[in-house]
Write an enzyme that holds these catalytic residues in place. Structure first.
Site, PDB file in Angstrom:
ATOM      1  CB  CYS A  28      -0.528  -0.014   1.267  1.00 49.55           C
ATOM      2  SG  CYS A  28      -2.181   1.088   0.712  1.00 49.55           S
ATOM      3  CG  HIS A  53      -3.209  -3.328   3.633  1.00 47.05           C
ATOM      4  ND1 HIS A  53      -1.752  -2.338   4.330  1.00 47.05           N
ATOM      5  CD2 HIS A  53      -3.484  -2.029   3.606  1.00 47.05           C
ATOM      6  CE1 HIS A  53      -2.091  -0.412   4.286  1.00 47.05           C
ATOM      7  NE2 HIS A  53      -3.041  -0.700   3.815  1.00 47.05           N
ATOM      8  CD  GLU A  86      -0.639  -5.337   6.677  1.00 42.78           C
ATOM      9  OE1 GLU A  86       0.099  -5.485   5.516  1.00 42.78           O
ATOM     10  OE2 GLU A  86      -0.166  -3.988   6.177  1.00 42.78           O
TER      11      GLU A  86
HETATM   12  N1  GLN Z   1      -3.552   6.596   1.734  1.00 44.75           N
HETATM   13  C1  GLN Z   1      -2.810   5.847   1.702  1.00 44.75           C
HETATM   14  C2  GLN Z   1      -1.194   6.939   0.823  1.00 44.75           C
HETATM   15  O1  GLN Z   1      -1.273   7.130   0.066  1.00 44.75           O
HETATM   16  C3  GLN Z   1      -2.291   4.513   1.654  1.00 44.75           C
HETATM   17  C4  GLN Z   1      -3.310   4.343   2.797  1.00 44.75           C
HETATM   18  C5  GLN Z   1      -2.128   3.018   2.941  1.00 44.75           C
HETATM   19  O2  GLN Z   1      -1.148   2.661   2.702  1.00 44.75           O
HETATM   20  N2  GLN Z   1      -2.660   1.398   3.396  1.00 44.75           N
HETATM   21  O3  GLN Z   1       0.191   7.225   1.203  1.00 44.75           O
END
Ligand code: GLN
Length: 201
Positions: free
Chosen positions: A78, A171, A173
């Site tokens: 992410c 995610h 994890e």
């Molecule tokens: N929206 C976050 C970003 O742009 C990422 C979100 C996440 O890691 N769950 O940094």
């Protein structure tokens, strides 16, 4: 052989636990000395602009970049995918580690599906769908040559691999399924075997 989890901000504990459940030795990485102790790194979810600033402040930006360029396996989940990407769509001034040759769009799934669990088809992990948790997730809008798309949602990549680097929009994890962690650990074992082979040669 230890796997580090960048521990400046975000889902650190969840990854450390998931690695331990997958029978890997796991270490939080906050300093250069920590980085020297690990043979692979996970950059977890969190907030990308904050973590990029912290990487610079903790003098980890260039050292991580150099280690990964020299072959250290990396997995960004992410926010970690955003940090590892070549660039961020619509944010040309946003620095990134520029390691995985993809362009990502932040918060790409819109407000309604900002957070969702999706049964994701990931053929590289077998036939059972993967319960993928998305939280204000990015998607991948461009993939360079050499980037393999392992899963996508509505035509956008959400799990990619480029050699020794892995990136996921979701995610693993945060759920109970450890198949993506095990997949990454097999990449780490593979790269250690290549390292030994080339030293011996
Ligand atoms: N929206 C976050 C970003 O742009 C990422 C979100 C996440 O890691 N769950 O940094």
């Amino acid at each position: 052989m230890s796997v580090g989890v960048l521990a400046l901000q975000g889902n650190v504990i969840e990854h450390l636990c998931a690695l331990e459940e997958s029978r890997a030795e796991a270490l939080p990485v906050k300093t250069l000395a920590d980085l020297d102790r690990v043979s692979a790194l996970i950059i977890p979810g969190g907030e990308s602009t904050t973590v990029i600033k912290l990487l610079e402040r903790f003098e980890l930006f260039e050292p991580i970049r150099n280690r990964v360029k020299d072959g250290m396996p990396l997995w960004g989940t992410c926010m970690g995918l955003i940090v590892a990407a070549r660039d961020v769509v619509g944010m040309p001034d946003q620095p990134t580690l520029d390691l995985i040759d993809v362009s990502v769009r932040r918060n790409a799934f819109g407000r309604q599906v900002a957070s969702a669990e999706v049964e994701l088809d990931i053929p590289a992990l077998g036939t059972d769908p993967f319960p993928a948790i998305f939280i204000r997730a990015p998607w991948i809008e461009r993939t360079g040559t050499g980037v393999e798309v392992l899963a996508s949602v509505d035509g956008h990549g959400v799990l990619v691999r480029q050699g020794h680097m892995l990136g996921s929009s979701f995610h693993p994890e945060m759920g109970p399924d450890r198949r993506v962690h095990k997949y990454f650990l097999s990449m780490v074992a593979g790269s250690a075997a290549i390292g030994k082979h080339s030293t011996a040669a």
